[in-house]
Design a protein around this motif. Structure first.
Motif, PDB file in Angstrom:
ATOM      1  N   ALA A  98       3.739 -79.197 -77.970  1.00 13.10           N
ATOM      2  CA  ALA A  98       5.268 -78.733 -78.170  1.00 13.10           C
ATOM      3  C   ALA A  98       5.935 -78.003 -77.191  1.00 13.10           C
ATOM      4  O   ALA A  98       6.953 -77.551 -77.248  1.00 13.10           O
ATOM      5  CB  ALA A  98       5.197 -78.003 -79.603  1.00 13.10           C
TER       6      ALA A  98
ATOM      7  N   ILE B  32      11.144 -71.707 -77.282  1.00 17.38           N
ATOM      8  CA  ILE B  32      12.032 -72.526 -78.002  1.00 17.38           C
ATOM      9  C   ILE B  32      12.677 -73.303 -77.212  1.00 17.38           C
ATOM     10  O   ILE B  32      13.036 -73.339 -75.916  1.00 17.38           O
ATOM     11  CB  ILE B  32      13.292 -71.040 -78.710  1.00 17.38           C
ATOM     12  CG1 ILE B  32      13.994 -71.989 -79.738  1.00 17.38           C
ATOM     13  CG2 ILE B  32      13.871 -70.612 -77.386  1.00 17.38           C
ATOM     14  CD1 ILE B  32      14.694 -70.957 -80.513  1.00 17.38           C
ATOM     15  N   GLN B  33      13.188 -74.480 -77.692  1.00 20.56           N
ATOM     16  CA  GLN B  33      13.807 -75.412 -77.286  1.00 20.56           C
ATOM     17  C   GLN B  33      15.146 -75.860 -77.958  1.00 20.56           C
ATOM     18  O   GLN B  33      15.539 -75.420 -78.987  1.00 20.56           O
ATOM     19  CB  GLN B  33      12.968 -76.959 -77.062  1.00 20.56           C
ATOM     20  CG  GLN B  33      11.732 -76.761 -76.385  1.00 20.56           C
ATOM     21  CD  GLN B  33      10.943 -77.919 -76.389  1.00 20.56           C
ATOM     22  OE1 GLN B  33      11.359 -79.123 -77.128  1.00 20.56           O
ATOM     23  NE2 GLN B  33       9.728 -77.951 -75.692  1.00 20.56           N
ATOM     24  N   GLN B  48      14.437 -75.434 -72.198  1.00 27.00           N
ATOM     25  CA  GLN B  48      13.306 -74.624 -72.829  1.00 27.00           C
ATOM     26  C   GLN B  48      13.291 -73.287 -72.188  1.00 27.00           C
ATOM     27  O   GLN B  48      13.455 -73.209 -71.025  1.00 27.00           O
ATOM     28  CB  GLN B  48      11.998 -75.171 -72.632  1.00 27.00           C
ATOM     29  CG  GLN B  48      10.868 -74.398 -73.307  1.00 27.00           C
ATOM     30  CD  GLN B  48       9.448 -75.164 -73.326  1.00 27.00           C
ATOM     31  OE1 GLN B  48       9.207 -76.031 -74.011  1.00 27.00           O
ATOM     32  NE2 GLN B  48       8.739 -75.026 -72.140  1.00 27.00           N
ATOM     33  N   ALA B  90      14.449 -75.417 -81.578  1.00 21.57           N
ATOM     34  CA  ALA B  90      13.307 -75.829 -82.063  1.00 21.57           C
ATOM     35  C   ALA B  90      12.296 -74.920 -81.536  1.00 21.57           C
ATOM     36  O   ALA B  90      12.200 -74.768 -80.307  1.00 21.57           O
ATOM     37  CB  ALA B  90      13.139 -77.241 -81.839  1.00 21.57           C
ATOM     38  N   LYS B  92       8.375 -73.188 -81.125  1.00 27.77           N
ATOM     39  CA  LYS B  92       6.941 -73.431 -81.369  1.00 27.77           C
ATOM     40  C   LYS B  92       6.204 -72.004 -81.410  1.00 27.77           C
ATOM     41  O   LYS B  92       6.345 -70.962 -80.720  1.00 27.77           O
ATOM     42  CB  LYS B  92       6.460 -74.046 -79.772  1.00 27.77           C
ATOM     43  CG  LYS B  92       5.016 -74.201 -79.684  1.00 27.77           C
ATOM     44  CD  LYS B  92       4.767 -74.788 -78.299  1.00 27.77           C
ATOM     45  CE  LYS B  92       2.986 -74.843 -78.219  1.00 27.77           C
ATOM     46  NZ  LYS B  92       2.370 -73.550 -78.448  1.00 27.77           N
ATOM     47  N   LYS B  98       3.012 -77.854 -82.867  1.00 27.20           N
ATOM     48  CA  LYS B  98       3.915 -78.553 -83.582  1.00 27.20           C
ATOM     49  C   LYS B  98       5.484 -77.653 -83.480  1.00 27.20           C
ATOM     50  O   LYS B  98       5.655 -76.431 -83.395  1.00 27.20           O
ATOM     51  CB  LYS B  98       4.041 -78.534 -85.064  1.00 27.20           C
ATOM     52  CG  LYS B  98       2.662 -79.604 -85.552  1.00 27.20           C
ATOM     53  CD  LYS B  98       2.594 -79.586 -87.069  1.00 27.20           C
ATOM     54  CE  LYS B  98       1.738 -78.423 -87.594  1.00 27.20           C
ATOM     55  NZ  LYS B  98       1.602 -78.612 -88.847  1.00 27.20           N
ATOM     56  N   LEU B  99       6.510 -78.443 -83.085  1.00 27.08           N
ATOM     57  CA  LEU B  99       8.021 -77.858 -83.118  1.00 27.08           C
ATOM     58  C   LEU B  99       8.680 -77.919 -84.432  1.00 27.08           C
ATOM     59  O   LEU B  99       8.505 -78.809 -85.046  1.00 27.08           O
ATOM     60  CB  LEU B  99       8.876 -78.639 -81.970  1.00 27.08           C
ATOM     61  CG  LEU B  99       8.830 -78.216 -80.713  1.00 27.08           C
ATOM     62  CD1 LEU B  99       9.746 -79.163 -79.832  1.00 27.08           C
ATOM     63  CD2 LEU B  99       9.195 -76.915 -80.617  1.00 27.08           C
ATOM     64  N   THR B 100       9.110 -76.538 -84.820  1.00 28.58           N
ATOM     65  CA  THR B 100       9.881 -76.500 -86.130  1.00 28.58           C
ATOM     66  C   THR B 100      11.450 -76.757 -85.547  1.00 28.58           C
ATOM     67  O   THR B 100      11.855 -75.611 -85.053  1.00 28.58           O
ATOM     68  CB  THR B 100       9.458 -75.324 -86.778  1.00 28.58           C
ATOM     69  OG1 THR B 100       8.286 -75.390 -87.343  1.00 28.58           O
ATOM     70  CG2 THR B 100      10.383 -75.282 -88.236  1.00 28.58           C
TER      71      THR B 100
END
Lengths: 113, 111
Positions: A98, B32-33, B48, B90, B92, B98-100
Motif C-alpha cells: 500500500a 497517505i495517498q 503520495q 487513502a 496506510k 492495506k490502504l483505508t
C-alpha cells in the motif's frame, strides 16, 4: 497499455444466483485488490492478494471468495447474490504494497434484483 | 479498526474559487495517498505523502500531511470545470499493507 482489465462491465443478477467477476493485469504487479463502492460512498476493501497463491480478507469479505492462481488474474466470486451486494466493484493492482501507486480497473456495475 | 474521515462530504464552488478537502485518520499513518474519481469513472492516483509536515504541489493542487501524520489536506486554487469529481484520501498504517480509503469529497463546479 491495457493495465487492469475487468469483465463484465455491467451485470444484473437475480437473488441467489452466483457469478464471477474477472480481473487481469499485465503490469506484473504482485499485489491485487478488490474494492466495492456503494453509490455516493467510499471504497471498501473486500479481499487482497500479495502474490500468486496468497489471499487475505479485507474489511467486507462476507459473501465473496477469491483465488489467485497466477500473478495476472484475480477473480472475485459472488455466491448466493443478495441485494446488499448491488455495488460497483473495482479491481486494482500495485507493485509492492500500500505504499505504492494503486492502479484501478474501470469497474464492474452489478445490480442484484 | 482504522477510520479515515473526510470533510466536507460535498462542495459546490463557483468556477475560479478555491476548494479544500480535509482528511482525518483515527490512527497515525505511515503514508497517505490522494486519488481523484471523475463521475462514472475509476479512482486515479494523484500523489503520495510520506513525511511529517510534507507539502507537495501539482500545478494548482497543494497537498499537505500533518505533523502528527494523522491528517492531510488537498487545496485546489482557482478551480476549473476539469476539477469536477470526488477526491479520496487513502491512509496506510505501519506494518499493514492495506490502504483505508476516506469517505471522499465530491466537488461540483458552477460555471
Amino acid at each position: 497499455n491495457a493495465g487492469v482489465t475487468q469483465t463484465p462491465k455491467f451485470r444484473i443478477l437475480k437473488i441467489g444466483q452466483s457469478m464471477t467477476l474477472q480481473c487481469t493485469q499485465d503490469m506484473n504487479h504482485n499485489y491485487m485488490y478488490w474494492y466495492r463502492q456503494d453509490p455516493g460512498m467510499g471504497l471498501k476493501l473486500i479481499y487482497y492478494s500479495v502474490g500468486a497463491g496468497i489471499t487475505d480478507k479485507g474489511e467486507v469479505p462476507n459473501g465473496y471468495n477469491v483465488s489467485r492462481s497466477t500473478t495476472e488474474d484475480f477473480p472475485l466470486r459472488l455466491e448466493l447474490a443478495a441485494p446488499s451486494q448491488t455495488s460497483v466493484y473495482f479491481c486494482a493492482s500495485s507493485y509492492g504494497g500500500a505504499g505504492n501507486t494503486i492502479y484501478f480497473g474501470e469497474g464492474s456495475w452489478l445490480t442484484v434484483v | 479498526g482504522q477510520q479515515v474521515m473526510q470533510i466536507p462530504q460535498y462542495q459546490h464552488v463557483q468556477e475560479g474559487e478555491d476548494f479544500t478537502t480535509y482528511c482525518n485518520s483515527s490512527t497515525t499513518l505511515s503514508n497517505i495517498q490522494w486519488y481523484k474519481q471523475r463521475p462514472g469513472g475509476h479512482p486515479v492516483f494523484l500523489i503520495q505523502l510520506v513525511k511529517s509536515g510534507e507539502v507537495k504541489k501539482q500545478k494548482r493542487l497543494t497537498f499537505q500531511f500533518g505533523e502528527a501524520k494523522k491528517n492531510s489536506s488537498l487545496h485546489i486554487t482557482a478551480t476549473q470545470t476539469t476539477d469536477v469529481g470526488t477526491y479520496f484520501c487513502a491512509g496506510k498504517n505501519f506494518g499493514n499493507e492495506k490502504l483505508t480509503f476516506g469517505t471522499g469529497t465530491r466537488l461540483t463546479i458552477i460555471p
